[in-house]
Design an enzyme around this catalytic site. Structure first.
Site, PDB file in Angstrom:
ATOM      1  N   ARG A  54       0.845  -1.207   0.000  1.00 21.24           N
ATOM      2  CA  ARG A  54       0.000   0.000   0.000  1.00 21.24           C
ATOM      3  C   ARG A  54       0.879   1.256   0.000  1.00 21.24           C
ATOM      4  O   ARG A  54       0.547   2.260  -0.620  1.00 21.24           O
ATOM      5  CB  ARG A  54      -0.934   0.007   1.221  1.00 21.24           C
ATOM      6  CG  ARG A  54      -1.973  -1.108   1.238  1.00 21.24           C
ATOM      7  CD  ARG A  54      -3.111  -0.892   0.278  1.00 21.24           C
ATOM      8  NE  ARG A  54      -3.917   0.266   0.593  1.00 21.24           N
ATOM      9  CZ  ARG A  54      -5.115   0.492   0.056  1.00 21.24           C
ATOM     10  NH1 ARG A  54      -5.641  -0.351  -0.815  1.00 21.24           N
ATOM     11  NH2 ARG A  54      -5.790   1.573   0.368  1.00 21.24           N
ATOM     12  N   HIS A  78      -4.282  -1.688  -8.114  1.00 19.42           N
ATOM     13  CA  HIS A  78      -5.016  -2.056  -6.897  1.00 19.42           C
ATOM     14  C   HIS A  78      -4.054  -2.702  -5.907  1.00 19.42           C
ATOM     15  O   HIS A  78      -3.113  -3.382  -6.315  1.00 19.42           O
ATOM     16  CB  HIS A  78      -6.123  -3.061  -7.245  1.00 19.42           C
ATOM     17  CG  HIS A  78      -6.669  -3.802  -6.063  1.00 19.42           C
ATOM     18  ND1 HIS A  78      -7.628  -3.261  -5.243  1.00 19.42           N
ATOM     19  CD2 HIS A  78      -6.366  -5.015  -5.543  1.00 19.42           C
ATOM     20  CE1 HIS A  78      -7.897  -4.135  -4.264  1.00 19.42           C
ATOM     21  NE2 HIS A  78      -7.146  -5.204  -4.426  1.00 19.42           N
ATOM     22  N   ASN A  90      -6.620   4.840 -11.472  1.00 20.97           N
ATOM     23  CA  ASN A  90      -5.442   5.043 -10.621  1.00 20.97           C
ATOM     24  C   ASN A  90      -4.420   3.897 -10.716  1.00 20.97           C
ATOM     25  O   ASN A  90      -3.696   3.629  -9.769  1.00 20.97           O
ATOM     26  CB  ASN A  90      -5.851   5.353  -9.181  1.00 20.97           C
ATOM     27  CG  ASN A  90      -6.654   4.243  -8.539  1.00 20.97           C
ATOM     28  OD1 ASN A  90      -6.870   3.202  -9.146  1.00 20.97           O
ATOM     29  ND2 ASN A  90      -7.089   4.449  -7.319  1.00 20.97           N
TER      30      ASN A  90
HETATM   31  P1  ATP Z   1      -8.029  -0.281  -4.523  1.00 19.35           P
HETATM   32  O1  ATP Z   1      -9.042  -1.010  -3.661  1.00 19.35           O
HETATM   33  O2  ATP Z   1      -8.329  -0.348  -5.998  1.00 19.35           O
HETATM   34  O3  ATP Z   1      -6.619  -0.692  -4.192  1.00 19.35           O
HETATM   35  P2  ATP Z   1      -8.098   1.936  -2.717  1.00 19.35           P
HETATM   36  O4  ATP Z   1      -8.142   0.895  -1.655  1.00 19.35           O
HETATM   37  O5  ATP Z   1      -6.979   2.932  -2.678  1.00 19.35           O
HETATM   38  O6  ATP Z   1      -8.079   1.268  -4.160  1.00 19.35           O
HETATM   39  P3  ATP Z   1     -10.945   2.195  -2.472  1.00 19.35           P
HETATM   40  O7  ATP Z   1     -11.574   3.161  -1.540  1.00 19.35           O
HETATM   41  O8  ATP Z   1     -10.933   0.747  -2.111  1.00 19.35           O
HETATM   42  O9  ATP Z   1      -9.460   2.732  -2.777  1.00 19.35           O
HETATM   43  O10 ATP Z   1     -11.635   2.392  -3.885  1.00 19.35           O
HETATM   44  C1  ATP Z   1     -11.575   1.380  -4.877  1.00 19.35           C
HETATM   45  C2  ATP Z   1     -11.380   2.033  -6.228  1.00 19.35           C
HETATM   46  O11 ATP Z   1     -12.560   2.768  -6.564  1.00 19.35           O
HETATM   47  C3  ATP Z   1     -10.267   3.092  -6.291  1.00 19.35           C
HETATM   48  O12 ATP Z   1      -8.997   2.556  -6.450  1.00 19.35           O
HETATM   49  C4  ATP Z   1     -10.691   3.890  -7.493  1.00 19.35           C
HETATM   50  O13 ATP Z   1     -10.384   3.221  -8.718  1.00 19.35           O
HETATM   51  C5  ATP Z   1     -12.210   3.936  -7.299  1.00 19.35           C
HETATM   52  N1  ATP Z   1     -12.622   5.108  -6.511  1.00 19.35           N
HETATM   53  C6  ATP Z   1     -12.450   5.305  -5.173  1.00 19.35           C
HETATM   54  N2  ATP Z   1     -12.950   6.488  -4.782  1.00 19.35           N
HETATM   55  C7  ATP Z   1     -13.460   7.058  -5.898  1.00 19.35           C
HETATM   56  C8  ATP Z   1     -14.127   8.291  -6.182  1.00 19.35           C
HETATM   57  N3  ATP Z   1     -14.374   9.172  -5.208  1.00 19.35           N
HETATM   58  N4  ATP Z   1     -14.502   8.544  -7.448  1.00 19.35           N
HETATM   59  C9  ATP Z   1     -14.256   7.644  -8.444  1.00 19.35           C
HETATM   60  N5  ATP Z   1     -13.644   6.461  -8.254  1.00 19.35           N
HETATM   61  C10 ATP Z   1     -13.241   6.171  -7.011  1.00 19.35           C
HETATM   62 MG    MG Z   2      -9.510  -0.724  -1.656  1.00 20.63          MG
END
Ligand code: ATP
Ligand code: MG
Length: 139
Positions: A87, A117, A114
């Site tokens: 992370r 994951h 982004n």
């Molecule tokens: P991931 O689970 O993909 O590693 P993360 O844990 O950093 O990412 P999460 O909160 O789990 O973030 O969100 C999952 C995914 O959803 C994000 O990586 C992004 O692609 C999308 N996402 C999160 N927040 C937003 C938002 N506010 N608007 C649009 N897409 C979002």
């Molecule tokens: Mg996540």
């Protein structure tokens, strides 16, 4: 035991942009060993299952469309303290807040697209790894 493993996938934006190799290089240079890896594409339904925890969030439908829009590269990775260290390597969800040198700072284009994951717990690393790989695909 899953303590030293995490799960990742290179997301469609980064695969499409031709950044798969550069991202894998950063992952290996950071000391992670690749236990399993493939290239595949999810249907929107399957992306919805993967991100089911976000089903009530306003961005869920867009997220499912984006995550099924192109190829992804899922991987199981191994290293001491894998979940937390990975992370740190990928950086904040929103690349605008990601630290210099992190994968998202380097390759993400928006909070949604982004680049990568990373599992957020040992339990989810195990569940997410099993979503894509069987034991016989792990080395
Ligand atoms: P991931 O689970 O993909 O590693 P993360 O844990 O950093 O990412 P999460 O909160 O789990 O973030 O969100 C999952 C995914 O959803 C994000 O990586 C992004 O692609 C999308 N996402 C999160 N927040 C937003 C938002 N506010 N608007 C649009 N897409 C979002
Ligand atoms: Mg996540």
């Amino acid at each position: 035991m899953t303590t030293n493993r995490t799960f990742t996938m290179i997301k469609p934006d980064a695969v499409e942009a031709g950044n798969t190799g550069a991202i894998i290089k950063l992952i290996e240079e950071a000391g992670f060993r690749i236990v399993a890896m493939t290239k595949t594409q999810m249907t929107s339904e399957r992306a919805g299952q993967f991100y089911e925890v976000h089903a009530e969030r306003p961005f869920y439908n867009d997220l499912c469309a984006y995550m099924s829009s192109g190829a992804i590269v899922p991987m199981i990775l191994e290293k001491d303290n894998a979940v937390a260290d990975f992370r740190k390597l990928i950086g904040a969800t929103n690349p605008a807040n990601a630290e210099e040198g992190t994968i998202r700072k380097l390759y993400a284009t928006s909070i949604e697209a982004n680049a990568i994951h990373g599992s957020d717990s040992d339990e989810n690393a195990q569940i997410e790894g099993s979503f894509f790989f069987s034991r016989t695909q792990q080395f």
